[in-house]
Design an enzyme around this catalytic site. Structure first.
Site, short mmCIF file in Angstrom:
data_model
loop_
_atom_site.label_atom_id
_atom_site.label_comp_id
_atom_site.label_asym_id
_atom_site.label_seq_id
_atom_site.Cartn_x
_atom_site.Cartn_y
_atom_site.Cartn_z
N SER A 131 0.84 -1.21 0.00
CA SER A 131 0.00 0.00 0.00
C SER A 131 0.87 1.25 0.00
O SER A 131 0.40 2.35 -0.30
CB SER A 131 -0.93 0.01 1.22
OG SER A 131 -0.21 -0.25 2.41
N ASP B 200 5.71 -7.08 2.59
CA ASP B 200 4.72 -7.48 1.58
C ASP B 200 5.41 -7.77 0.25
O ASP B 200 6.20 -6.94 -0.24
CB ASP B 200 3.74 -6.30 1.39
CG ASP B 200 2.34 -6.75 1.09
OD1 ASP B 200 2.10 -7.97 0.99
OD2 ASP B 200 1.46 -5.86 0.96
N LYS C 243 4.62 -11.46 3.29
CA LYS C 243 3.17 -11.63 3.06
C LYS C 243 2.93 -11.71 1.57
O LYS C 243 3.60 -11.03 0.79
CB LYS C 243 2.38 -10.46 3.66
CG LYS C 243 0.88 -10.57 3.37
CD LYS C 243 0.07 -9.54 4.13
CE LYS C 243 -0.11 -8.23 3.41
NZ LYS C 243 -0.70 -8.32 2.06
N GLU D 165 -0.39 -12.35 -1.50
CA GLU D 165 -1.83 -12.48 -1.76
C GLU D 165 -2.11 -13.78 -2.52
O GLU D 165 -1.34 -14.18 -3.38
CB GLU D 165 -2.31 -11.28 -2.58
CG GLU D 165 -2.17 -9.97 -1.83
CD GLU D 165 -2.66 -8.76 -2.64
OE1 GLU D 165 -3.25 -8.95 -3.72
OE2 GLU D 165 -2.43 -7.63 -2.17
N GLU E 225 -9.25 -9.77 3.96
CA GLU E 225 -9.60 -8.37 3.65
C GLU E 225 -11.01 -8.31 3.04
O GLU E 225 -11.31 -9.03 2.07
CB GLU E 225 -8.57 -7.76 2.68
CG GLU E 225 -8.92 -6.31 2.31
CD GLU E 225 -7.78 -5.51 1.70
OE1 GLU E 225 -6.63 -5.99 1.67
OE2 GLU E 225 -8.06 -4.38 1.24
O1 KIV Z 1 -0.54 -3.43 1.62
C1 KIV Z 1 -1.18 -3.38 2.68
O2 KIV Z 1 -1.14 -2.39 3.41
C2 KIV Z 1 -2.01 -4.53 3.02
C3 KIV Z 1 -2.91 -4.40 4.20
C4 KIV Z 1 -3.98 -3.45 3.95
C5 KIV Z 1 -3.40 -5.71 4.66
O3 KIV Z 1 -1.95 -5.51 2.36
#
Ligand code: KIV
Length: 312
Positions: free
Chosen positions: A47, A85, A115, A117, A183
């Site tokens: 994000s 992420d 993390k 998806e 989410e």
């Molecule tokens: O990228 C991010 O901030 C996210 C969260 C909103 C879970 O994946």
């Protein structure tokens, strides 16, 4: 200062019914604030491509960008479990490519976990990363990197689609993920699945029945402009405070009240100023520059222009 969490203590929190807190952070200062506030985990979310770098989606985040920010966050929150992420395209081509990307995030970024998806479609990939010794937090429901496939930012799992959320959750758990983010999933479904799952479920837009919550730093603190999703709560309005503070600074500079005496270094007297040797007549600056130029550049004319003989 609480002890840094691990995959084991996070699991214990789920087992004991203790809620897990997670907030995103993207740089040293934010991470330090999050740690001081006592969050259990920090997510360096992709994000950042939107809230920090101004894009309208997360798609263009790169591995280099993510690692750059993860490094800063890890330094700002040395006692907090940091999850990095994986950006779009860094784990989609093959499990081998995914392992290579995750290894870079751990080695260069020094985060504690990654993390990614995806659910059933990413089962083999998650397993490959976990087999390489890297803890994986999965992310299902609304997956922002693939909103083109989902038809936009829409709640996932309503009606018949509930089965897909359950299948995805069980797939990532089977693959060895230590945690999963849900989410934008209806609260009743998220609570039901969280109770079935062994690993902690962290919700964002998934109601209060999950094992923990994650929100974006900027959203919690009112730094996201007019953006307001249903699931966001603005706990402070630092955006308004920031505009007011910067506005005061601009005003004081314009009216000459900043910097004040207390913001200014001393140690030079009037006498020191009078004793300064000034080799150049600063008040007649232009004249001095022309004179200097004449001495330096043979052929420089009275007006300081260099006569190169071109018009002869
Ligand atoms: O990228 C991010 O901030 C996210 C969260 C909103 C879970 O994946």
């Amino acid at each position: 200062m609480a002890k840094k969490k691990s995959v084991l203590t996070l699991q214990e929190m789920k087992n004991n019914g203790e809620k897990i807190t997670m907030v995103t952070s993207y740089d040293y200062a934010m991470a330090s604030l999050a740690e001081q506030a006592g969050v259990d985990t920090i997510l360096v979310g992709d994000s950042l491509q939107m809230v920090v770098l101004g894009d309208d989606s997360t798609i263009s985040a790169t591995l280099d960008t993510m690692i750059h920010h993860i490094k800063a966050v890890v330094k700002g929150a040395p006692n907090t479990f940091v999850i990095g992420d994986m950006p779009f395209g860094s784990y989609h081509i093959s499990p081998e490519e995914a392992v290579a990307s995750a290894v870079r995030m751990m080695k260069e970024g020094r985060c504690d976990a990654v993390k990614m998806e995806g659910g059933v479609n990413m089962e083999d990939t998650i397993r490959a990363i976990v087999d390489a010794g890297i803890p994986v937090c999965a992310h299902i429901g609304l997956t922002p990197q693939t909103t083109a496939m989902l038809g936009g930012h829409r709640v996932q799992g309503r009606g018949d689609a509930a089965q897909k959320v359950l299948d995805d959750a069980l797939a990532v758990q089977r693959a060895g993920a230590f945690m999963v983010v849900f989410e934008c999933v209806p609260g009743v479904l998220a609570e039901h699945i969280s109770k079935l799952m062994n690993i902690p479920v962290i919700g964002i837009g998934a109601g209060a029945g999950t094992d923990g919550q994650v929100l974006v730093f900027h959203d919690i603190l009112g730094l996201s402009g007019d953006f307001k999703a249903k699931f966001v709560k603005k706990f402070r309005d630092l955006g308004a405070e920031a505009v007011a503070g910067i506005g005061d600074y601009v005003k004081e500079v314009k009216e000459g009240t900043f910097p004040a005496e207390e913001n200014t270094f001393g140690g030079v007297s009037e006498e020191d100023l009078e004793n300064l040797k000034e080799p150049v007549d600063i008040r007649g600056g232009l004249k001095s520059i022309k004179d200097g130029l004449k001495n330096l550049v043979p052929g420089a004319g009275k007006d300081g222009k260099v006569d190169d003989g071109a018009d002869k």
